[in-house]
Design a protein around this motif. Structure first.
Motif, mmCIF file in Angstrom:
data_model
loop_
_atom_site.group_PDB
_atom_site.id
_atom_site.type_symbol
_atom_site.label_atom_id
_atom_site.label_comp_id
_atom_site.label_asym_id
_atom_site.label_seq_id
_atom_site.Cartn_x
_atom_site.Cartn_y
_atom_site.Cartn_z
ATOM 1 N N ASP A 113 -11.827 14.736 -28.246
ATOM 2 C CA ASP A 113 -10.806 15.230 -27.065
ATOM 3 C C ASP A 113 -11.314 14.922 -25.838
ATOM 4 O OD1 ASP A 113 -9.034 16.095 -25.374
ATOM 5 O OD2 ASP A 113 -8.936 18.219 -26.104
ATOM 6 N N PHE A 114 -11.205 13.581 -25.394
ATOM 7 C CA PHE A 114 -11.637 13.142 -24.075
ATOM 8 C C PHE A 114 -10.833 13.877 -22.937
ATOM 9 C CE2 PHE A 114 -13.608 9.918 -26.774
ATOM 10 C CZ PHE A 114 -14.741 9.747 -26.300
ATOM 11 N N LEU A 145 -8.956 12.381 -35.574
ATOM 12 C CA LEU A 145 -8.129 12.723 -34.354
ATOM 13 C C LEU A 145 -8.918 12.411 -32.855
ATOM 14 C CD1 LEU A 145 -6.985 16.555 -33.593
ATOM 15 C CD2 LEU A 145 -8.069 15.270 -31.941
ATOM 16 N N LEU A 146 -7.828 11.705 -32.042
ATOM 17 C CA LEU A 146 -8.358 11.258 -30.688
ATOM 18 C C LEU A 146 -7.468 11.619 -29.690
ATOM 19 C CD1 LEU A 146 -10.572 9.476 -29.216
ATOM 20 C CD2 LEU A 146 -9.184 7.435 -29.811
ATOM 21 N N ASN A 147 -7.776 12.283 -28.812
ATOM 22 C CA ASN A 147 -6.990 12.596 -27.740
ATOM 23 C C ASN A 147 -7.515 12.168 -26.397
ATOM 24 O OD1 ASN A 147 -5.308 13.926 -25.894
ATOM 25 N ND2 ASN A 147 -5.658 15.963 -26.074
ATOM 26 N N ILE A 148 -6.965 11.421 -25.731
ATOM 27 C CA ILE A 148 -7.403 10.817 -24.384
ATOM 28 C C ILE A 148 -6.162 10.702 -23.489
ATOM 29 C CG2 ILE A 148 -7.878 8.694 -23.216
ATOM 30 C CD1 ILE A 148 -9.327 7.738 -25.555
ATOM 31 N N SER A 149 -6.400 11.675 -22.472
ATOM 32 C CA SER A 149 -5.289 11.968 -21.797
ATOM 33 C C SER A 149 -5.627 11.153 -20.100
ATOM 34 C CB SER A 149 -4.918 13.338 -21.546
ATOM 35 O OG SER A 149 -4.216 13.920 -22.726
ATOM 36 N N ILE A 150 -5.608 9.925 -19.994
ATOM 37 C CA ILE A 150 -6.206 9.242 -18.827
ATOM 38 C C ILE A 150 -5.081 8.434 -18.403
ATOM 39 C CG2 ILE A 150 -7.653 7.891 -17.973
ATOM 40 C CD1 ILE A 150 -9.796 8.892 -19.694
ATOM 41 N N LYS A 151 -4.684 8.245 -17.046
ATOM 42 C CA LYS A 151 -3.656 7.593 -16.562
ATOM 43 C C LYS A 151 -3.940 5.860 -17.039
ATOM 44 C CE LYS A 151 -2.008 10.664 -13.131
ATOM 45 N NZ LYS A 151 -2.625 11.633 -13.860
ATOM 46 N N LEU A 165 -7.770 6.969 -38.220
ATOM 47 C CA LEU A 165 -7.048 7.957 -37.244
ATOM 48 C C LEU A 165 -5.824 8.299 -38.003
ATOM 49 C CD1 LEU A 165 -6.692 6.503 -33.702
ATOM 50 C CD2 LEU A 165 -8.032 8.507 -34.563
ATOM 51 N N ARG A 166 -5.952 9.749 -38.039
ATOM 52 C CA ARG A 166 -4.686 10.599 -38.544
ATOM 53 C C ARG A 166 -3.636 11.122 -37.352
ATOM 54 N NH1 ARG A 166 -6.801 13.919 -43.890
ATOM 55 N NH2 ARG A 166 -7.746 12.056 -44.747
ATOM 56 N N ILE A 167 -4.450 11.376 -36.435
ATOM 57 C CA ILE A 167 -3.463 12.174 -35.170
ATOM 58 C C ILE A 167 -4.054 11.199 -33.798
ATOM 59 C CG2 ILE A 167 -3.194 14.089 -33.801
ATOM 60 C CD1 ILE A 167 -3.665 15.787 -36.338
ATOM 61 N N LEU A 168 -3.248 10.843 -33.167
ATOM 62 C CA LEU A 168 -3.247 9.966 -31.817
ATOM 63 C C LEU A 168 -2.531 10.731 -30.674
ATOM 64 C CD1 LEU A 168 -4.883 8.092 -30.190
ATOM 65 C CD2 LEU A 168 -2.999 6.504 -31.128
ATOM 66 N N SER A 169 -3.357 11.214 -29.593
ATOM 67 C CA SER A 169 -2.427 11.574 -28.501
ATOM 68 C C SER A 169 -2.906 10.821 -27.229
ATOM 69 C CB SER A 169 -2.838 13.254 -28.404
ATOM 70 O OG SER A 169 -2.229 13.785 -27.064
ATOM 71 N N LEU A 170 -1.879 10.457 -26.536
ATOM 72 C CA LEU A 170 -1.876 9.694 -25.480
ATOM 73 C C LEU A 170 -1.045 10.224 -24.201
ATOM 74 C CD1 LEU A 170 -1.372 6.097 -27.241
ATOM 75 C CD2 LEU A 170 -3.591 7.260 -26.458
ATOM 76 N N THR A 171 -1.386 11.469 -24.155
ATOM 77 C CA THR A 171 -0.329 11.983 -22.956
ATOM 78 C C THR A 171 -0.705 11.904 -21.662
ATOM 79 O OG1 THR A 171 -1.704 14.059 -23.436
ATOM 80 C CG2 THR A 171 0.191 14.205 -24.548
ATOM 81 N N TYR A 172 -0.042 12.169 -20.546
ATOM 82 C CA TYR A 172 -0.358 11.962 -19.243
ATOM 83 C C TYR A 172 -0.713 10.651 -18.834
ATOM 84 C CZ TYR A 172 0.052 16.830 -19.390
ATOM 85 O OH TYR A 172 0.639 18.444 -19.656
ATOM 86 N N GLY A 173 -0.275 9.753 -19.655
ATOM 87 C CA GLY A 173 -0.463 8.381 -18.961
ATOM 88 C C GLY A 173 0.438 7.517 -18.217
#
Length: 759
Positions: A113-114, A145-151, A165-173
């Motif tokens: 979770d970055f 699982l990889l979570n990277i919330s960077i613009k 990868l099974r779960i990928l989160s790219l929020t807040y970009g």
């Protein structure tokens, strides 16, 4: 990532400035976890840290561990302190990002979770899809699982290299489109694209063959396309807080099992279009088991469109102010019902499967706050009735729910529990925070299954004699009552892991507390304690100790034998003038808080605190720092504001991990030239000193984002080359300096312009 002891923080009343609920923790023997999509899980902790699931959505299961029984097509994770993840559903059951850097990742670490920056020193500028992913990360093929919330502006093709990868989160970009490399992620099951800049449903979603869970929350998609074949394989879809209201095309998604259309916004509801076809669309989703319509339906709309949904198990109708009567035919199949902040009514209901009911009410939902408990099914396992007005007869009815395992009455107006309340013999967790309770019934000690108890912010002056018979109690919060003493029998609570006694009127504590040898977190903040008379050496598991806001003049000698202590707070003990040299014995200490004391000098052996990451010394009487402070190699935050420092030791430059340095309101005339060696420094506050200049090496602080120079009236010029810091600087207040008006305006325009480009 933070150590597991951080879990204790989730249980607490304020320890270091933040408050958490008693029931948010996945770290006790019997606890409830609420996941996405209405999943309700009870977990039992086993020896050697194994965890066994013993309730799944109200159904008992006893033999399998939860990672064995968990549905193979569902993955979920819980957010913990600072965004770290407790990852559920893998082969290993729990995947913690234990590495400090990307280079340290091993095959057992499968969740990253970055967004929370849970890894150690990482250059987050590299983790950008515009520039490409760092090569060290791409080599970690085990990552699931990889979570990277960077613009970022786009998804780079390199993402396709992470084959597992099974779960990928790219929020807040700032994503507006996806790359076709998404098709290379053949194991991808869950994708979060929330808080981006998509205006349409990305066609590339059809390329991921196993994708079944999709989050499109907070997007600018004005309307759904007439053809939704791109979502043909999606079984769980979240469109919460969306822009679009026209949802008729959803009728094509016959395979949908879970749909989230919640729009909880305190200022504006984003309701479903009023056209009947919108509701006809929902009625055609015959496979739906989960439906969240919170704040999404016009008050005048009938809810009869829900009747055809015969598979529905979870229904959330929160924040719907309509007084419509819910159809009787809905009730038999429902297992979970959430009616928070609503005035909805029902008659002649037939409750057959319901095990979870939540009706936490706002003060506007008057009808529900006073609705009789007689209409609720007595077989409930989980009941949440926060913010409720209890009549005396209503309070008496509580003891009729014999099967309850979880009861939450937070902020309810209930001045007294029924005398036979102890009959709730299955109760494991009980939340009675801020309920105006003045006493507990004498039967309270009969709650023998109770492991978590929240009694904070009531008006209790004493506890019943049999209270200390709650031998399974592990988490006890008594904060904010009027307790003046505790009975010696508290030593009988030998399974206690967390004990919060903050904000009471305790003058001393029983020596028997030391018999509670499993306590990890002990909070005695804001009492009248002058001496600690119990033996801290016996509390072998103690990791967090808060003694702030008391009357301590010195520390008990036994505290230096607390070999696992990582957090120690002593702030606001006004008579505490010195810190014993024995402090160096606390080899595991990570955070030491001593604000608002009367400390005049630090012991030279402070350097023995090799694990120290935060040192808080604001508002003391320090005139100098020992040279040995430079040997605190792990120190990341140093707070020295409001002291009497005239200079800093040259060894300050050895703190290469330091990120925050606060020196406000001292008597500094200059900084050491080697300040430029603090390569990790991001925040430097120097306002209200006597600085005339900054050392030339300041230009070497390339990560510096905040520099506060206010009210240094003799400061008249920046060193040569200071302009090169502009790309990073977000804050540069210059009020009260000796700079010319023109130069102040010039610099302020530069950093304001830079800051505006960050968002």
């Amino acid at each position: 990532m933070k150590q597991l002891l951080f879990l204790c923080l989730l249980l607490s009343a304020p320890l270091f400035g933040q408050s958490y609920s008693l029931f948010e923790t996945p770290n006790q023997h019997d606890y409830l976890i609420e996941l996405e999509w209405g999943e309700q899980v009870w977990i039992k902790e086993q020896p050697q840290g194994k965890r066994q699931l013993f309730h799944l959505n109200g159904q008992p299961v006893f033999k399998q561990t939860f990672d064995q029984i968990w549905p193979s097509n569902f993955k979920g994770y819980l957010e913990l302190q600072d965004g770290d993840k407790f990852y559920i559903g893998s082969l290993e059951g729990e995947l913690w990002p234990l590495a400090r850097t990307i280079d340290e990742l091993g095959p057992e670490i499968k969740a990253l979770d970055f967004s929370a920056k849970s890894l150690g020193p990482v250059d987050y500028r590299e983790i950008s899809f515009l520039l490409g992913l760092p090569s060290q990360l791409l080599e970690q093929e085990q990552i699931e699982l990889l979570n990277i919330s960077i613009k970022n502006s786009r998804l780079h093709r390199e993402i396709g290299q992470l084959k597992n990868l099974r779960i990928l989160s790219l929020t807040y970009g700032r994503l507006q489109q996806l790359h076709k490399a998404l098709g290379q992620l053949t194991k991808l099951e869950e994708l979060c694209l929330s808080f981006n800049m998509f205006h349409n449903i990305p066609e590339e979603l059809a390329l991921a063959p196993k994708l079944h869970t999709l989050y499109l929350d907070f997007l600018r998609i004005d309307s759904l396309p007439d053809d939704l074949s791109v979502l043909a394989n999606i079984k769980r879809l979240s469109l919460a807080r969306r822009s679009c209201t026209k949802l008729a095309p959803l009728a094509q998604l016959k395979q949908l099992k879970a749909l989230n259309l919640e729009y909880t916004n305190p200022y504006k509801y984003r309701q479903i279009e009023h056209h009947p076809k919108a509701f006809e669309a929902l009625a055609q989703l015959s496979e739906l088991e989960y439906l969240n319509l919170g704040a999404s339906i016009e008050d005048s709309i009938s809810l009869d469109f829900l009747i055809p949904l015969e598979q529905l198990r979870y229904l959330n109708l929160s924040s719907i102010k309509s007084k419509k009567i819910l159809a009787d035919s809905l009730w038999p199949q429902l297992e979970q019902l959430v009616l928070d902040d609503t005035d909805l009514q029902w008659d002649n209901q037939v409750w057959k499967k319901l095990f979870y009911f939540s009706a936490n009410a706002s003060y506007e939902a008057q009808a529900f706050r006073t609705r009789s408990l007689e209409v609720f099914p007595k077989s409930l396992l989980i009941l949440k009735l926060g913010n409720r007005i209890f009549s005396s007869s209503d309070a008496q009815a509580l003891s009729q729910f014999k099967d309850l395992e979880y009861l939450d009455l937070e902020q309810s107006q209930i001045e007294a529990l029924p005398e036979d309340f102890g009959q709730l013999s299955e109760l494991c967790q009980l939340n009675l925070e801020q309920c105006q309770l003045k006493r507990l019934p004498s039967s309270f000690g009969q709650l023998q299954m109770l492991s978590g108890l929240q009694l904070s912010k009531n008006q209790l002056k004493e506890l019943p004699a049999n209270f200390y018979e709650l031998r399974k109690l592990q988490y006890l919060n008594l904060e904010g009552n009027q307790l003046s003493s505790l009975a010696p029998e508290i030593g009988q609570l030998q399974k206690l892991k967390l004990l919060i006694l903050a904000h009471n009127q305790l003058k001393k504590l029983p020596s028997t507390i030391s018999s509670c040898k499993k306590i990890k977190y002990l909070n005695i903040q804001d009492n009248l304690v002058r001496q600690i008379q119990f033996n801290l050496e016996k509390m072998k598991q103690l990791t967090l100790l808060n003694l702030s806001d008391n009357l301590l003049q010195e520390l008990p000698s036994s505290i230096f034998q607390a070999k696992k202590l990582q957090f120690l707070t002593l702030s606001n003990n006004k008579d505490l003038q010195q810190l014993s040299p024995k402090i160096g014995q606390l080899q595991t200490l990570e955070v030491l808080q001593l604000e608002h004391c009367s400390i005049q000098k630090l012991p030279k052996n402070i350097e023995q605190l090799k694990q120290l990451k935060e040192l808080h010394l604001d508002n003391n009487q320090l005139q100098e720092l020992p040279k040995t402070i430079g040997q605190l190699a792990q120190l990341q935050e140093l707070y020295l504001s409001n002291n009497q420092l005239q200079e800093l030791p040259i060894t300050i430059g050895q703190l290469t991990q330091l990120q925050k340095l606060h020196l406000n309101n001292n008597q500094l005339q200059s900084l050491p030239e080697n300040i430029g060696q603090l390569k990790a420094l991001k925040t430097l506050t120097l306002n209200n000193n006597q600085l005339k200049s900054l050392p030339k090496s300041i230009v070497q602080l390339t990560l510096l984002t905040d520099l506060d120079l206010r009210n240094n009236k003799d400061f008249k010029a920046f060193p040569k080359g200071f302009e090169q810091l502009q790309p990073k600087l977000q804050l540069l207040p210059l009020f009260g300096t000796g700079l010319s008006k023109e130069e102040k305006l010039s610099w302020e325009k530069k950093w304001r312009y830079q800051r505006s480009n960050l968002y």
